[in-house]
Write a protein that holds these residues in place. Structure first.
Motif, PDB file in Angstrom:
ATOM      1  N   HIS A  88      19.203  54.069  38.795  1.00  0.00           N
ATOM      2  CA  HIS A  88      20.282  54.550  39.165  1.00  0.00           C
ATOM      3  C   HIS A  88      20.571  56.039  39.936  1.00  0.00           C
ATOM      4  CE1 HIS A  88      23.348  50.271  38.081  1.00  0.00           C
ATOM      5  NE2 HIS A  88      22.027  50.198  38.284  1.00  0.00           N
ATOM      6  N   ASN A  89      20.798  56.183  40.973  1.00  0.00           N
ATOM      7  CA  ASN A  89      20.640  57.603  41.524  1.00  0.00           C
ATOM      8  C   ASN A  89      21.788  57.950  40.863  1.00  0.00           C
ATOM      9  OD1 ASN A  89      17.608  57.696  41.788  1.00  0.00           O
ATOM     10  ND2 ASN A  89      18.432  56.349  43.519  1.00  0.00           N
ATOM     11  N   PRO A  90      22.676  59.400  40.759  1.00  0.00           N
ATOM     12  CA  PRO A  90      23.265  59.958  40.307  1.00  0.00           C
ATOM     13  C   PRO A  90      24.052  60.331  41.737  1.00  0.00           C
ATOM     14  CG  PRO A  90      22.014  60.269  38.398  1.00  0.00           C
ATOM     15  CD  PRO A  90      21.670  59.708  40.027  1.00  0.00           C
ATOM     16  N   VAL A  91      25.831  59.908  42.202  1.00  0.00           N
ATOM     17  CA  VAL A  91      25.971  60.589  44.037  1.00  0.00           C
ATOM     18  C   VAL A  91      26.864  61.289  43.312  1.00  0.00           C
ATOM     19  CG1 VAL A  91      27.518  60.270  45.665  1.00  0.00           C
ATOM     20  CG2 VAL A  91      25.496  58.364  45.302  1.00  0.00           C
ATOM     21  N   LYS A  92      27.657  61.404  42.344  1.00  0.00           N
ATOM     22  CA  LYS A  92      28.161  62.308  41.591  1.00  0.00           C
ATOM     23  C   LYS A  92      29.223  61.692  40.367  1.00  0.00           C
ATOM     24  CE  LYS A  92      32.282  62.633  45.952  1.00  0.00           C
ATOM     25  NZ  LYS A  92      33.415  62.597  45.773  1.00  0.00           N
ATOM     26  N   GLN A 127      29.195  58.173  39.408  1.00  0.00           N
ATOM     27  CA  GLN A 127      29.211  57.510  40.475  1.00  0.00           C
ATOM     28  C   GLN A 127      27.879  57.722  41.037  1.00  0.00           C
ATOM     29  OE1 GLN A 127      31.694  58.200  43.688  1.00  0.00           O
ATOM     30  NE2 GLN A 127      33.062  56.295  43.538  1.00  0.00           N
ATOM     31  N   THR A 128      26.865  56.392  40.817  1.00  0.00           N
ATOM     32  CA  THR A 128      25.850  55.883  41.179  1.00  0.00           C
ATOM     33  C   THR A 128      25.787  55.331  42.616  1.00  0.00           C
ATOM     34  OG1 THR A 128      25.129  54.074  40.589  1.00  0.00           O
ATOM     35  CG2 THR A 128      24.764  56.233  38.591  1.00  0.00           C
ATOM     36  N   ASP A 129      24.257  54.901  43.461  1.00  0.00           N
ATOM     37  CA  ASP A 129      24.045  54.464  44.714  1.00  0.00           C
ATOM     38  C   ASP A 129      24.743  53.269  44.371  1.00  0.00           C
ATOM     39  OD1 ASP A 129      22.300  54.084  42.864  1.00  0.00           O
ATOM     40  OD2 ASP A 129      20.378  54.289  44.293  1.00  0.00           O
ATOM     41  N   LYS A 130      24.443  52.103  43.122  1.00  0.00           N
ATOM     42  CA  LYS A 130      24.904  51.632  42.668  1.00  0.00           C
ATOM     43  C   LYS A 130      26.434  51.104  42.262  1.00  0.00           C
ATOM     44  CE  LYS A 130      20.181  50.054  42.809  1.00  0.00           C
ATOM     45  NZ  LYS A 130      19.371  49.088  42.224  1.00  0.00           N
ATOM     46  N   HIS A 131      26.534  52.186  40.899  1.00  0.00           N
ATOM     47  CA  HIS A 131      27.949  51.474  39.630  1.00  0.00           C
ATOM     48  C   HIS A 131      28.613  52.674  39.755  1.00  0.00           C
ATOM     49  CE1 HIS A 131      25.428  47.509  38.376  1.00  0.00           C
ATOM     50  NE2 HIS A 131      26.267  47.403  38.903  1.00  0.00           N
ATOM     51  N   ASP A 132      29.744  52.669  39.625  1.00  0.00           N
ATOM     52  CA  ASP A 132      30.600  53.847  38.787  1.00  0.00           C
ATOM     53  C   ASP A 132      30.392  53.647  37.900  1.00  0.00           C
ATOM     54  OD1 ASP A 132      31.173  54.209  41.445  1.00  0.00           O
ATOM     55  OD2 ASP A 132      32.660  53.031  41.687  1.00  0.00           O
ATOM     56  N   TYR A 133      30.528  54.079  36.708  1.00  0.00           N
ATOM     57  CA  TYR A 133      30.613  54.467  35.192  1.00  0.00           C
ATOM     58  C   TYR A 133      31.658  55.226  34.437  1.00  0.00           C
ATOM     59  CZ  TYR A 133      25.404  52.538  35.526  1.00  0.00           C
ATOM     60  OH  TYR A 133      24.431  51.636  35.073  1.00  0.00           O
ATOM     61  N   VAL A 134      32.659  54.584  33.862  1.00  0.00           N
ATOM     62  CA  VAL A 134      33.791  55.716  33.367  1.00  0.00           C
ATOM     63  C   VAL A 134      33.981  55.453  32.094  1.00  0.00           C
ATOM     64  CG1 VAL A 134      36.248  55.939  33.524  1.00  0.00           C
ATOM     65  CG2 VAL A 134      34.894  55.065  35.889  1.00  0.00           C
ATOM     66  N   GLY A 135      34.022  56.293  31.304  1.00  0.00           N
ATOM     67  CA  GLY A 135      33.812  56.584  29.690  1.00  0.00           C
ATOM     68  C   GLY A 135      34.522  57.482  29.240  1.00  0.00           C
TER      69      GLY A 135
END
Length: 325
Positions: free
Chosen positions: A191-195, A212-220
């Motif tokens: 995945h390529n990070p966007v933000k 935020q990546t080009d495919k998923h949002d990761y929150v933790g």
């Protein structure tokens, strides 16, 4: 920063100002100058009386901008000159200018941020290394104030505290940088990070993490650099054919899109036949609930039935607020 911290800063500045011969004529004038200068940029809080969208759009906006950072001290100087006798306008203006500047300056270090560079740019400056209320900063400032009150010279009481705060801010920046690097290593390499956003909490060792990546949002959350991503959702873009595009002109949705620097959105069909569009700020995940949201309910013909924007800490309260609008 929160109001309590701004007040403690104003008292610290008052202590230092008492050593200025130009402010020695009236302690009341000195204290009023510094307290007013430290609090006046937050006068836009009265906008809460209108609605959340108006408040969120303007709080820490124009009142924290370059023109108002210049105008507030002039207004304070005029009022102090009218109300109090034997004041030196130049010295009053200088101290008022320092108080206003410090208010705007310290506000850029939390997640909310300010539009401090308006009118050059309307971009929100959100360095996100200090929580809106940081108990460590508050305690350090209170120690300096207490030392002054019990008779310690202002320089001895306040300047060492300033030095400790500078070190503390540097530590916070270093912590944020280290967490960002580790968080990026923890996501899937494909995945390529966007933000990337790392936001502080009231607890020194706990940070919120959103990527935020080009495919998923990761929150933790990060605890002493141990990062646990508790929410992973496929990213959904806002395209001209999406429902979000159709409602982006709504006041609440528009305000959210302008304010939030990292968010995701989802649509949910409801039992009454309407469709809910919910935008969630990824910086504010707390106990499995995104506390800063914007919601719109669309009817069959894509008309907005209800909408809401704001901070809500439970789903029940959110639904009550939505239907009370």
């Amino acid at each position: 920063m929160d109001t309590a911290t701004h007040i403690v800063i104003s008292v610290s500045l008052t202590a230092l100002a008492t050593t200025d011969p130009g402010m020695a004529g009236s302690f009341a004038a000195t204290a009023t100058t510094l307290i007013a200068g430290s609090l006046i940029p937050d006068g836009d809080t009265v906008l809460k009386l209108k609605d959340n969208a108006t408040y969120i759009s303007h709080h820490r906006g124009i009142t924290h901008s370059i023109p108002f950072t210049i105008l507030w001290p002039i207004l304070i100087t005029f009022l102090i000159f009218v109300i109090f006798n034997h004041t030196d306008p130049l010295h009053v203006w200088l101290w008022a200018q320092l108080a206003v500047f410090l208010h705007v300056f310290v506000d850029i270090f939390n997640s909310y941020g300010t539009q401090a560079l308006r009118p050059i740019t309307n971009k929100w400056i959100q360095l996100s290394v200090i929580n809106t209320f940081d108990p460590i900063i508050f305690i350090i400032l209170c120690i300096g104030v207490i030392l002054w009150i019990i008779g310690v010279h202002p320089y001895v009481a306040i300047f060492p505290m300033i030095g400790v705060l500078l070190i503390y801010y540097i530590i916070r920046f270093m912590m944020q940088s280290a967490i960002k690097k580790k968080a990026l290593k923890n996501i899937e390499r494909s995945h390529n990070p966007v933000k990337v956003f790392v936001a502080p909490t009231m607890k020194f060792h706990i940070w919120r993490v959103a990527i935020q990546t080009d495919k998923h949002d990761y929150v933790g959350v990060s605890r002493w650099k141990n990062i646990d991503f508790t929410d992973k959702v496929k990213r959904q873009s806002m395209t001209p054919d999406s429902l979000l595009w159709k409602v982006k002109g709504n006041k609440d949705i528009f305000t959210f899109l302008n304010f939030s620097s990292i968010y995701r959105w989802q649509t949910t069909p409801l039992e009454d036949g309407t469709t809910e569009i919910r935008l969630m700020d990824l910086r504010y995940l707390n106990k499995g609930h995104y506390s800063f949201v914007a919601i719109a309910h669309l009817t069959h013909d894509n008309e907005i039935d209800h909408s809401y924007i704001g901070w809500v800490f439970s789903e029940d309260k959110l639904q009550r607020k939505l239907f009370s609008q």
